[in-house]
Design a protein around this motif. Structure first.
Motif, PDB file in Angstrom:
ATOM      1  N   ASP A 237     -35.455  15.072 -14.956  1.00  0.00           N
ATOM      2  CA  ASP A 237     -34.179  14.675 -15.547  1.00  0.00           C
ATOM      3  C   ASP A 237     -33.047  15.577 -15.072  1.00  0.00           C
ATOM      4  O   ASP A 237     -31.926  15.103 -14.825  1.00  0.00           O
ATOM      5  CB  ASP A 237     -34.279  14.723 -17.073  1.00  0.00           C
ATOM      6  N   THR A 238     -33.296  16.865 -14.943  1.00  0.00           N
ATOM      7  CA  THR A 238     -32.255  17.794 -14.490  1.00  0.00           C
ATOM      8  C   THR A 238     -31.832  17.484 -13.064  1.00  0.00           C
ATOM      9  O   THR A 238     -30.630  17.476 -12.738  1.00  0.00           O
ATOM     10  CB  THR A 238     -32.771  19.234 -14.592  1.00  0.00           C
ATOM     11  N   LYS A 239     -32.794  17.206 -12.179  1.00  0.00           N
ATOM     12  CA  LYS A 239     -32.450  16.856 -10.808  1.00  0.00           C
ATOM     13  C   LYS A 239     -31.645  15.566 -10.754  1.00  0.00           C
ATOM     14  O   LYS A 239     -30.685  15.447  -9.971  1.00  0.00           O
ATOM     15  CB  LYS A 239     -33.725  16.718  -9.975  1.00  0.00           C
ATOM     16  N   ARG A 240     -32.027  14.590 -11.576  1.00  0.00           N
ATOM     17  CA  ARG A 240     -31.320  13.308 -11.576  1.00  0.00           C
ATOM     18  C   ARG A 240     -29.878  13.486 -12.061  1.00  0.00           C
ATOM     19  O   ARG A 240     -28.946  12.891 -11.503  1.00  0.00           O
ATOM     20  CB  ARG A 240     -32.068  12.320 -12.463  1.00  0.00           C
ATOM     21  N   ARG A 241     -29.668  14.303 -13.080  1.00  0.00           N
ATOM     22  CA  ARG A 241     -28.310  14.534 -13.580  1.00  0.00           C
ATOM     23  C   ARG A 241     -27.470  15.275 -12.546  1.00  0.00           C
ATOM     24  O   ARG A 241     -26.285  14.976 -12.368  1.00  0.00           O
ATOM     25  CB  ARG A 241     -28.360  15.341 -14.878  1.00  0.00           C
ATOM     26  N   ARG A 242     -28.060  16.233 -11.859  1.00  0.00           N
ATOM     27  CA  ARG A 242     -27.292  16.994 -10.865  1.00  0.00           C
ATOM     28  C   ARG A 242     -26.910  16.122  -9.672  1.00  0.00           C
ATOM     29  O   ARG A 242     -25.811  16.271  -9.120  1.00  0.00           O
ATOM     30  CB  ARG A 242     -28.108  18.202 -10.402  1.00  0.00           C
ATOM     31  N   ARG A 243     -27.795  15.228  -9.271  1.00  0.00           N
ATOM     32  CA  ARG A 243     -27.434  14.316  -8.180  1.00  0.00           C
ATOM     33  C   ARG A 243     -26.309  13.377  -8.586  1.00  0.00           C
ATOM     34  O   ARG A 243     -25.458  13.008  -7.771  1.00  0.00           O
ATOM     35  CB  ARG A 243     -28.658  13.514  -7.735  1.00  0.00           C
ATOM     36  N   ALA A 244     -26.304  12.972  -9.858  1.00  0.00           N
ATOM     37  CA  ALA A 244     -25.293  12.023 -10.317  1.00  0.00           C
ATOM     38  C   ALA A 244     -23.900  12.649 -10.366  1.00  0.00           C
ATOM     39  O   ALA A 244     -22.899  11.954 -10.169  1.00  0.00           O
ATOM     40  CB  ALA A 244     -25.665  11.478 -11.694  1.00  0.00           C
ATOM     41  N   VAL A 245     -23.811  13.954 -10.613  1.00  0.00           N
ATOM     42  CA  VAL A 245     -22.495  14.589 -10.767  1.00  0.00           C
ATOM     43  C   VAL A 245     -22.155  15.478  -9.578  1.00  0.00           C
ATOM     44  O   VAL A 245     -21.166  16.212  -9.640  1.00  0.00           O
ATOM     45  CB  VAL A 245     -22.455  15.424 -12.069  1.00  0.00           C
ATOM     46  N   SER A 257     -12.743  20.413 -14.547  1.00  0.00           N
ATOM     47  CA  SER A 257     -11.998  19.501 -15.402  1.00  0.00           C
ATOM     48  C   SER A 257     -12.670  19.392 -16.757  1.00  0.00           C
ATOM     49  O   SER A 257     -13.747  19.945 -16.992  1.00  0.00           O
ATOM     50  CB  SER A 257     -11.915  18.127 -14.741  1.00  0.00           C
ATOM     51  N   ARG A 258     -12.030  18.642 -17.645  1.00  0.00           N
ATOM     52  CA  ARG A 258     -12.638  18.439 -18.967  1.00  0.00           C
ATOM     53  C   ARG A 258     -13.942  17.659 -18.850  1.00  0.00           C
ATOM     54  O   ARG A 258     -14.885  17.898 -19.600  1.00  0.00           O
ATOM     55  CB  ARG A 258     -11.657  17.702 -19.862  1.00  0.00           C
ATOM     56  N   ARG A 259     -13.974  16.718 -17.912  1.00  0.00           N
ATOM     57  CA  ARG A 259     -15.220  15.968 -17.711  1.00  0.00           C
ATOM     58  C   ARG A 259     -16.332  16.899 -17.275  1.00  0.00           C
ATOM     59  O   ARG A 259     -17.468  16.783 -17.747  1.00  0.00           O
ATOM     60  CB  ARG A 259     -14.999  14.882 -16.661  1.00  0.00           C
ATOM     61  N   TRP A 260     -16.024  17.854 -16.381  1.00  0.00           N
ATOM     62  CA  TRP A 260     -17.054  18.779 -15.916  1.00  0.00           C
ATOM     63  C   TRP A 260     -17.492  19.718 -17.043  1.00  0.00           C
ATOM     64  O   TRP A 260     -18.670  20.040 -17.171  1.00  0.00           O
ATOM     65  CB  TRP A 260     -16.530  19.570 -14.721  1.00  0.00           C
ATOM     66  N   ARG A 261     -16.545  20.153 -17.874  1.00  0.00           N
ATOM     67  CA  ARG A 261     -16.917  21.024 -18.985  1.00  0.00           C
ATOM     68  C   ARG A 261     -17.792  20.283 -19.986  1.00  0.00           C
ATOM     69  O   ARG A 261     -18.729  20.853 -20.555  1.00  0.00           O
ATOM     70  CB  ARG A 261     -15.657  21.560 -19.664  1.00  0.00           C
ATOM     71  N   ARG A 262     -17.490  19.004 -20.219  1.00  0.00           N
ATOM     72  CA  ARG A 262     -18.346  18.232 -21.116  1.00  0.00           C
ATOM     73  C   ARG A 262     -19.743  18.069 -20.529  1.00  0.00           C
ATOM     74  O   ARG A 262     -20.745  18.097 -21.272  1.00  0.00           O
ATOM     75  CB  ARG A 262     -17.719  16.855 -21.381  1.00  0.00           C
ATOM     76  N   TYR A 263     -19.847  17.888 -19.223  1.00  0.00           N
ATOM     77  CA  TYR A 263     -21.167  17.787 -18.598  1.00  0.00           C
ATOM     78  C   TYR A 263     -21.936  19.089 -18.749  1.00  0.00           C
ATOM     79  O   TYR A 263     -23.136  19.080 -19.060  1.00  0.00           O
ATOM     80  CB  TYR A 263     -21.019  17.433 -17.121  1.00  0.00           C
ATOM     81  N   ARG A 264     -21.264  20.228 -18.523  1.00  0.00           N
ATOM     82  CA  ARG A 264     -21.936  21.512 -18.650  1.00  0.00           C
ATOM     83  C   ARG A 264     -22.378  21.744 -20.098  1.00  0.00           C
ATOM     84  O   ARG A 264     -23.454  22.291 -20.344  1.00  0.00           O
ATOM     85  CB  ARG A 264     -21.005  22.628 -18.206  1.00  0.00           C
ATOM     86  N   CYS A 265     -21.553  21.333 -21.048  1.00  0.00           N
ATOM     87  CA  CYS A 265     -21.929  21.480 -22.456  1.00  0.00           C
ATOM     88  C   CYS A 265     -23.148  20.626 -22.769  1.00  0.00           C
ATOM     89  O   CYS A 265     -24.077  21.077 -23.445  1.00  0.00           O
ATOM     90  CB  CYS A 265     -20.753  21.091 -23.343  1.00  0.00           C
ATOM     91  N   ARG A 266     -23.177  19.400 -22.248  1.00  0.00           N
ATOM     92  CA  ARG A 266     -24.327  18.529 -22.481  1.00  0.00           C
ATOM     93  C   ARG A 266     -25.579  19.098 -21.823  1.00  0.00           C
ATOM     94  O   ARG A 266     -26.677  19.031 -22.387  1.00  0.00           O
ATOM     95  CB  ARG A 266     -24.024  17.133 -21.922  1.00  0.00           C
ATOM     96  N   ALA A 267     -25.439  19.676 -20.634  1.00  0.00           N
ATOM     97  CA  ALA A 267     -26.597  20.275 -19.960  1.00  0.00           C
ATOM     98  C   ALA A 267     -27.158  21.446 -20.772  1.00  0.00           C
ATOM     99  O   ALA A 267     -28.380  21.613 -20.871  1.00  0.00           O
ATOM    100  CB  ALA A 267     -26.208  20.730 -18.560  1.00  0.00           C
ATOM    101  N   ARG A 268     -26.276  22.263 -21.368  1.00  0.00           N
ATOM    102  CA  ARG A 268     -26.754  23.373 -22.194  1.00  0.00           C
ATOM    103  C   ARG A 268     -27.475  22.871 -23.442  1.00  0.00           C
ATOM    104  O   ARG A 268     -28.480  23.450 -23.875  1.00  0.00           O
ATOM    105  CB  ARG A 268     -25.590  24.276 -22.575  1.00  0.00           C
ATOM    106  N   VAL A 269     -26.968  21.782 -24.028  1.00  0.00           N
ATOM    107  CA  VAL A 269     -27.624  21.221 -25.211  1.00  0.00           C
ATOM    108  C   VAL A 269     -29.028  20.716 -24.859  1.00  0.00           C
ATOM    109  O   VAL A 269     -30.003  20.963 -25.588  1.00  0.00           O
ATOM    110  CB  VAL A 269     -26.761  20.095 -25.806  1.00  0.00           C
TER     111      VAL A 269
END
Length: 482
Positions: A237-245, A257-269
């Protein structure tokens, strides 16, 4: 938490439970303010030692010296953080500094002193400085500030009089409270408790986190396949998310950007949830071992210490498997639960246990599967149980020698009752279906290929689903099979 105890006092162990918090927006903001202030204390100590290092002075590492510097700074220097919480950060720095100095003195030159700043630092308050009121905790703040009450998501698993400290921390973007309590060692009726003379061997592994061979031909196998599947699926799942972004990732030196910060927050969760799932499964496995040992009155557990394999470089993928194994954590939680149950844990050398025949004590090639077969005496048994049986015959400090009385180890693995347990039933896909719901659905072409080859169909003819008859469409069973 007291550093010294009366030798005549009852034997106790310290257990820590992590409890979630239910906070308002204002309380959440104040909690993060406390953690940031604790990070400022940590950064201040690093800055002071950096100045002293430039002047070639002795660094400030002692707890008393650091407390004197904190008192000289005066109140209100670190926002809402009180002196008790600030001293807990100083205690953490002092312990880390002296631990690094001891390891460097022992010859480990790769160890570094704490020099890295942290944005958020855990804050600990000791007994007498906080207030417990059922599911609410009042933590102290700086003088002149409003009191801070925190509501717990569940009741504490320990009585209030046994709680010795509480620690506020952040993991995966969520706030938690670690509650440490002083628990007395379990007492048993006369003749029903563990006996030190009854010894069992414990072999640590990946497929089976714990394989236990005990006396009277009793054995226990704890399966960790669900834990391994959780690691593999999380990596996928981590590899798939990293390829997508990857295309939206900011460049080097560019602010996100705010979109990138939201992605990083979701990855930490997601990362925090994965760690909690794995840790819970490992605790369940250790609890199963201790429960089995208490039921069979085993008083001594001899655990094979395989941490020497961590120094071997075996490639990127195998090194990842070793890190995910978490050998030290498995040993630590087993020792903690065994101490609470009054069971002694001893670490012994486990070298060669999986490739030695317990019947004739000859070295044989390590088998690829789970079964071990000796070509000299035709002995056969489970590989992990054979290793656990040989570990039970070794003594602390002894080398990888063959057991002196091999005949005593044979009944442990060749006869008796083997109990099978599974760790991580709460993990996705560990239920009846045996399929992780995060996996993508099966490809239609593969399904048609299975039908053409005579395999079990995904949907029976006539349009009737197997789920209607009470069977699992992902895991077919025979009538009456559980």
């Amino acid at each position: 938490m007291p550093r010294r105890r009366d030798p005549a006092a009852a034997v106790v162990v310290y257990r820590t439970a992590r409890v979630g918090l239910r906070l308002t927006s204002g309380q959440r903001r104040r909690c993060f303010g406390l953690l940031r202030s604790a990070g400022d204390v940590w950064a201040c100590v690093l800055e002071v030692n950096a100045w002293r290092r430039v002047r070639r002075d002795v660094p400030l590492a002692g707890y008393q010296e650091l407390c004197r510097e904190l008192a000289a700074a005066g109140p209100g220097t670190f926002g809402d953080l009180d002196s008790t919480g600030a001293r807990s950060v100083l205690r953490r720095f002092s312990d880390a500094w002296f631990a690094a100095a001891k390891r460097r003195k022992d010859g480990d030159a790769a160890v570094r002193f704490p020099r890295r700043r942290r944005f958020l630092m855990p804050v600990r308050w000791y007994h007498g400085t906080f207030t417990l009121d059922d599911r609410r905790v009042r933590v102290p703040t700086a003088r002149g500030t409003a009191p801070l009450w925190l509501r717990l998501a569940r009741r504490l698993p320990y009585p209030a009089e046994q709680v010795r400290s509480v620690t506020l921390l952040c993991e995966g973007g969520r706030l938690f409270l670690d509650v440490t309590a002083e628990i007395p060692v379990t007492e048993y009726p006369v003749g029903e408790g563990p006996h030190l003379g009854r010894v069992a061997g414990v072999d640590l592994g990946v497929i089976h986190p714990y394989a236990v061979a005990g006396p009277d031909g009793q054995a226990l196998l704890v399966s960790g396949r669900a834990i391994r599947a959780e690691h593999r699926q999380h990596l996928s799942d981590t590899k798939r998310r990293r390829r997508a972004v990857s295309r939206r990732a900011p460049g080097r030196g560019q602010r996100g950007s705010r979109r990138w910060r939201r992605y990083r927050c979701r990855a930490r969760v997601v990362e925090g949830r994965h760690r909690r799932r794995v840790r819970q499964a490992q605790h369940e496995a250790a609890k199963t071992v201790i429960g089995w040992a208490v039921a069979h009155q085993v008083g001594t557990l001899r655990v094979g210490d395989p941490r020497g394999v961590l120094d071997l470089q075996a490639g990127r993928r195998h090194n990842l498997r070793l890190r995910q194994w978490q050998i030290g954590h498995l040993i630590r939680i087993l020792h903690d639960k065994a101490t609470l149950a009054g069971i002694r844990v001893v670490l012994v050398d486990e070298r060669g246990t999986s490739s030695t025949c317990p019947a004739c004590t000859r070295r044989i090639p390590k088998p690829r599967d789970r079964n071990l077969t000796c070509s000299y005496c035709e002995f056969a048994g489970h590989r992990d149980l054979v290793a656990a049986a040989i570990i039970a015959t070794r003594t602390p400090g002894g080398g990888p020698t063959t057991p002196p009385t091999p005949a005593a180890a044979v009944p442990v693995v060749s006869g008796g009752v083997v109990t099978h347990r599974r760790a991580g039933r709460h993990l996705p896909g560990a239920g009846r279906s045996r399929r992780d719901p995060r996996r993508p659905p099966q490809h239609p072409g593969r399904r048609e290929g299975r039908l053409a080859s005579g395999g079990p169909p995904h949907q029976p003819p006539g349009g009737e689903s197997l789920a209607v008859t009470g069977e699992d469409p992902q895991h077919h069973r025979k009538p009456g099979e559980r």
